[in-house]
Each structure stands twice: as structure tokens, then as C-alpha cells.
Design a protein around this motif. Structure first.
Motif, PDB file in Angstrom:
ATOM      1  N   VAL A  61       0.852  -1.188   0.000  1.00  0.00           N
ATOM      2  CA  VAL A  61       0.000   0.000   0.000  1.00  0.00           C
ATOM      3  C   VAL A  61       0.883   1.232   0.000  1.00  0.00           C
ATOM      4  CG1 VAL A  61      -1.787   1.283   1.251  1.00  0.00           C
ATOM      5  CG2 VAL A  61      -1.786  -1.232   1.272  1.00  0.00           C
ATOM      6  N   ASP A 106      -0.453  -7.791  -4.620  1.00  0.00           N
ATOM      7  CA  ASP A 106      -1.559  -6.816  -4.591  1.00  0.00           C
ATOM      8  C   ASP A 106      -0.953  -5.456  -4.253  1.00  0.00           C
ATOM      9  OD1 ASP A 106      -4.649  -6.644  -2.582  1.00  0.00           O
ATOM     10  OD2 ASP A 106      -3.565  -5.094  -3.658  1.00  0.00           O
ATOM     11  N   ARG A 108      -1.495  -1.134  -4.249  1.00  0.00           N
ATOM     12  CA  ARG A 108      -2.442  -0.021  -4.305  1.00  0.00           C
ATOM     13  C   ARG A 108      -1.697   1.271  -4.030  1.00  0.00           C
ATOM     14  NH1 ARG A 108      -7.598  -2.807  -1.620  1.00  0.00           N
ATOM     15  NH2 ARG A 108      -6.929  -4.985  -1.943  1.00  0.00           N
ATOM     16  N   ALA A 117      -4.027  -0.816  -8.244  1.00  0.00           N
ATOM     17  CA  ALA A 117      -5.137   0.087  -7.951  1.00  0.00           C
ATOM     18  C   ALA A 117      -4.552   1.475  -7.730  1.00  0.00           C
ATOM     19  CB  ALA A 117      -5.872  -0.382  -6.705  1.00  0.00           C
ATOM     20  N   LEU A 157      -9.337   2.803  -0.429  1.00  0.00           N
ATOM     21  CA  LEU A 157      -8.109   2.271  -1.035  1.00  0.00           C
ATOM     22  C   LEU A 157      -7.874   0.847  -0.562  1.00  0.00           C
ATOM     23  CD1 LEU A 157      -5.463   2.948  -2.715  1.00  0.00           C
ATOM     24  CD2 LEU A 157      -4.422   3.420  -0.486  1.00  0.00           C
TER      25      LEU A 157
END
Lengths: 242, 79, 199
Positions: free
Chosen positions: A111, A137, A139, A165, A196
Motif C-alpha cells: 500500500v 496486490d 495499491r 489500484a 483504497l
């Protein structure tokens, strides 16, 4: 850790106020995404000024790249953005930093929360992720003043259309820009970070970078949302004090 | 206005001959355990690193002619 | 590599006689601090002269700002190598504050909100050498530059001009202050380049 000779190979404009300097650095040992360098400029009379800049390029990149944002009345940034050209030389040391780094293969969602030019070390992480063909993953929430201030705009749009993302908030824009139709138009807040994601407890590794007030607010909100404070790594940019 | 320990990572690496931003420190005053990179960095006549939990001094670093005068407080946990 | 083409830094042409050794002139006013900016409300602010004195004195903000003040224009010199010429301050001479306290010590510790301290010989703050300044450039002193009031001792390096000063304690023995304890010179005369312990 000694000072190395660096020469500008290429200057690439990013926005009206920022440029990327592509460098050749003697004996560059390689780096990890998130690290920075110190650079030192020497004037003809011996006066020296030193600043730190985050590395924008992935470790896999053939050349070292720094993105410099011009600060009004900034002693070094105005030189680097307004004056510096291919062939110019200065001294550089690094790579520096072991706290604010990420590499492919670490577990947990990635993140990234960036304020303005705080995006630079975080884009290095995304570039590394892409070069390593990593599937973590990932973001990104970027806060910038206007669409014209967004660094690496096309690259971020492409990442967002791909497997990252990418969310944007503009603090001085009236409406979202066409490439980011879902962009917010206000200062960072809890709702944005919640949207988010991911939710706390999923082992996310969170990196927040930008001006001190932005970083402190974002970090505070993340902890308030329930993220473990130890999973939130911060890097604050600020004035050098002269 | 402050930044954080990352801003003086280069100076600290000159002193310790290794990166210390990922090194944890236990504060002598409040016992909080935080990474040096997470400590608050103030630039006065010299560099002052403060505990992010209580604000007490973690280090004071003065760039002198021959190197650095480094005053260190709390317990730094080097691995 | 000798130098970086085209880099000059934020400096201007100077009269070398005004620049102490090793200094560079700047037109900026860099904000340097060892800690966060304190924000003492003015109705809680006091200034005190105490310690090795016959009688200590204390002023409230109202009383302090009612004292006769002087406006002066001086050059200031920071140990981090920048000097700023022609800075204008308004403040109360320290002599006027010490008068009537009958000091028995020859040293001073200036102490500030936030815990900062610096030490000086008493002689270095009397006789027109030091002020407690509460205005800069004709305006109230900004908190980031030490407001509401700071010590101003222009003949020494500027770390001696303690921001957010709340008092001067006269002492019989010299007691090194914050930076004097961490590597900077005990006296700090820029014209003798007294920067560090080793100088």
C-alpha cells in the motif's frame, strides 16, 4: 560510503515544475526501491550545498534516475530544474536507507500513500514490481495539487489500467481529470484510505511519503483505521533549513 | 517543522558504517521502541533526533571539522 | 571533479569585511530549531532573571512589552555558515533587565520553552551587547523565528541567541548549555571562528 562522481546523461521534463535526471554514476553498486541518494554541488569558490533525493528508477533500470521538483527559492532544486543539463557533474553518495524499502517477494499487499513528490520513492517500488514481474496486490493513493502536478501521469494511468489500484486526489482542482475519472478533489481523509484498502489485518506493508504534515495525517488516519502502526513506514520530506 | 531519521541516513551511515534507519531504539524516557527512520529529525545548529512517542532526545549530531560529534541516548538495538 | 557548472547557491556579492571567516552571506532567513516550536499563550508567558542574584525579577508579557525597547540593525552569523546582514530587531536591553538584581555570579544560562539552554559570560549580555527581542523587521517576532521573544546576542554565533527565551539564570560556575554540551564551542565568537570544542 564515499562520494562518487555523477554526470547527467539526460534531462527529462516530467511536469512544469519537475524534471527527471538520468545519471551515470561511477561504480554504482545498485539499490533497492525506496532508497535515496545524497548529492553535493560545489560552486567555483568552493561553496557546497548538499541535498537528498529519492531514487525514481527501479533497481533493474540500466541508469539511475532522480526526479527533482522545483521548490520556489530552493537553492539546489532551482539549479537542477532550471539550469542543469546533460554533461553536468556533481558528487553523489548512496544508496542510502534500509527502513523505507520494499522488494518483490515480501509478503502482504503493498500500500503506497504519496503526497506530491513523495511519489518518487513509491514509483520506484512500482517500477521494481513490474520489472520483477511480481504479482503482489499493490495499491497507490496519490495526493497532488492539480492534474498538471501529477508526476508520471501517463505511467500511473497505465498502471491503473493494469494490475495496480491507482487512486488520486487533487487538492486544488475543481473536477477529476479525464484519465482519473474517479479522482477525489479534497485533502486526504479516512474515507479515501478506507476505500483504497485493504482492510487491516491482511498483513499490508504500507509506505507513506511526502511533506511532513501530509505524512503525519495519513499515518494517523491509517492507525485510526486499525492498521498496525509498525506496518506503516514513513518518509517525510521537508525544508533543509538553509 | 521536522522530517525524520531517513533524512540523515547518509550522515548516520558515515558514522556507523552501516544503515541504521531500520535499527530499533528503545527510548530512555518513555520506553517506546521505534525504528531510527521513524524518529523525528530537527535541524538546528546541529541535527537532533527525537523519540516519535515522547519527543525526548535520541541523538544530537554536530558536523565538526574532522567528522561528527555524536551524542547518543536510549538503547539502540543493532542486529 | 572541481565544481558543478553553473551552480552558485543562494548567495550575493558581499563586503568581505562584514563576513566572519568561513561564512557565506544569505538573503534568506533559514529556520533552524532543535525541537518543535513551542506556543506558550501570552497570558501565561513570563520572563525571569534569577539565580545567583540578590533579588530576582519577573515580568509578565504586558509588563515586558511596556519596558523601553531599542530598535537595532545588526548582522547575524550562524555556525552552519550562513550570515545575514542588516537584520532589524526591537528588544529590551538585557542590561536594563539585570539592573537592580545585584548579580553575584559571572555566568548566565539562558533557558527557553521546549528545554533549550545556552550559556554565556554575564559580560557578554551587558553593556549594549544583548537584548530580549520581541520584534523582527518591524513586526512581532514570528514563532518559527523564536517569538514571542528571543535572546539576541549578535556578536556571537546565533545558537547563543536562544529562541523562545523565558529567563536568564545567573550562575557562579559556567554551565554548558544544549549545543555547548553536544560539540559546539563554549564561547562561540564568529570572528575567531570558535565553532566546535576543538577550536
Amino acid at each position: 560510503m564515499s562520494w562518487r562522481h555523477a554526470a547527467i546523461a539526460e534531462v527529462r521534463p516530467e511536469t512544469a515544475h519537475a524534471k527527471t535526471l538520468v545519471l551515470d554514476v561511477d561504480g554504482w553498486p545498485g539499490h533497492r526501491a525506496g532508497q535515496h541518494v545524497d548529492i553535493r554541488l560545489t560552486a567555483e569558490d568552493g561553496y557546497q550545498a548538499q541535498r537528498s533525493y529519492s531514487i525514481a528508477s527501479a533497481p533493474e533500470s540500466p541508469r539511475l534516475e532522480l526526479t527533482v521538483e522545483r521548490i520556489e527559492d530552493g537553492e539546489v532544486s532551482t539549479y537542477l530544474v532550471d539550469e542543469a543539463r546533460a554533461g553536468d557533474e556533481f558528487e553523489l553518495r548512496g544508496p542510502i536507507g534500509g527502513y523505507f524499502v520494499w522488494h518483490a517477494g515480501l509478503d502482504g499487499p503493498l500500500v503506497l500513500v504519496a503526497g506530491g513528490s513523495g511519489l518518487v520513492p513509491l514509483v520506484a517500488m512500482l517500477r521494481h514490481r513490474r520489472a520483477a514481474r511480481d504479482m503482489t496486490d499493490a495499491r497507490l493513493l496519490l495526493s497532488a495539487r492539480t492534474a498538471d502536478d501529477v508526476l508520471y501521469r501517463d505511467e500511473l494511468a497505465a498502471l491503473g489500467a493494469g494490475d495496480v489500484a491507482v487512486r488520486l486526489t487533487l487538492t486544488r482542482a475543481a473536477a477529476p481529470p479525464p484519465e482519473f475519472p474517479e479522482a477525489w478533489t479534497r485533502r486526504i481523509d479516512r474515507a479515501m484510505l478506507e476505500e483504497l484498502g485493504p482492510a487491516p489485518g491482511t498483513g499490508a506493508r504500507i509506505y507513506v511519503c511526502g511533506p511532513t504534515p501530509f505524512v503525519e495525517e495519513a499515518a494517523r488516519l491509517l492507525v485510526e483505521l486499525g492498521h498496525d502502526a509498525r506496518s506503516v513506514r514513513t518518509e517525510r520530506f521537508g525544508p533543509t533549513g538553509g | 517543522m521536522h522530517t525524520d531519521g531517513n533524512a540523515i541516513a547518509g550522515v548516520l551511515e558515515e558514522v556507523f558504517a552501516r544503515d541504521v534507519t531500520a535499527t530499533d531504539r528503545v527510548c530512555q524516557s518513555c520506553r517506546a521502541r521505534r525504528a531510527i527512520g521513524a524518529h523525528r529529525l530537527f535541524r538546528g545548529a546541529g541535527m537532533v533526533l527525537r523519540c516519535p512517542a515522547c519527543g525526548d532526545i535520541a541523538a544530537a549530531i554536530v558536523a565538526v571539522e574532522q567528522g561528527y560529534a555524536v551524542s547518543i541516548r536510549g538503547t539502540w538495538l543493532f542486529k | 571533479m572541481a565544481f558543478t557548472r553553473g551552480f552558485r547557491g543562494r548567495r550575493s556579492d558581499v563586503d568581505p569585511a562584514r563576513l566572519p571567516p568561513g561564512q557565506y552571506e544569505t538573503k534568506d532567513f533559514p529556520v533552524l530549531s532543535a525541537g518543535p516550536t513551542p506556543h506558550t499563550p501570552l497570558d501565561e508567558w513570563t520572563f525571569t532573571i534569577d539565580g545567583a542574584v540578590g533579588a530576582s525579577r519577573r515580568w509578565s508579557w504586558e509588563d515586558f512589552t511596556a519596558l523601553p525597547a531599542e530598535t537595532l540593525t545588526v548582522d547575524i552569523h550562524c555556525v552552519t555558515k550562513w550570515s545575514k546582514f542588516d537584520t532589524t530587531w526591537t528588544g529590551v536591553p538585557v542590561s536594563a533587565l539585570v539592573e537592580g538584581t545585584s548579580p553575584s555570579g559571572e555566568h548566565v544560562v539562558a533557558w527557553s520553552d521546549g528545554g533549550y539552554t545556552t550559556n554565556l559570560p554575564l559580560a557578554d549580555v551587558l553593556d549594549g551587547k544583548a537584548w530580549i527581542a520581541h520584534r523582527y523587521g518591524g513586526e512581532p517576532l514570528d514563532p518559527e523565528h523564536g517569538g514571542p521573544a528571543r535572546l539576541l546576542v549578535p556578536h556571537l554565533y546565533f545558537w547563543k541567541s536562544a529562541k523562545w527565551v523565558r529567563g536568564l539564570t545567573i550562575t557562579e560556575h559556567d554551565e554548558p548549555g544544549f549545543w555547548e554540551g553536544y560539540g559546539y564551542h563554549n564561547h562561540g565568537d564568529p570572528w575567531k571562528e570558535q565553532r566546535y570544542w576543538s577550536d
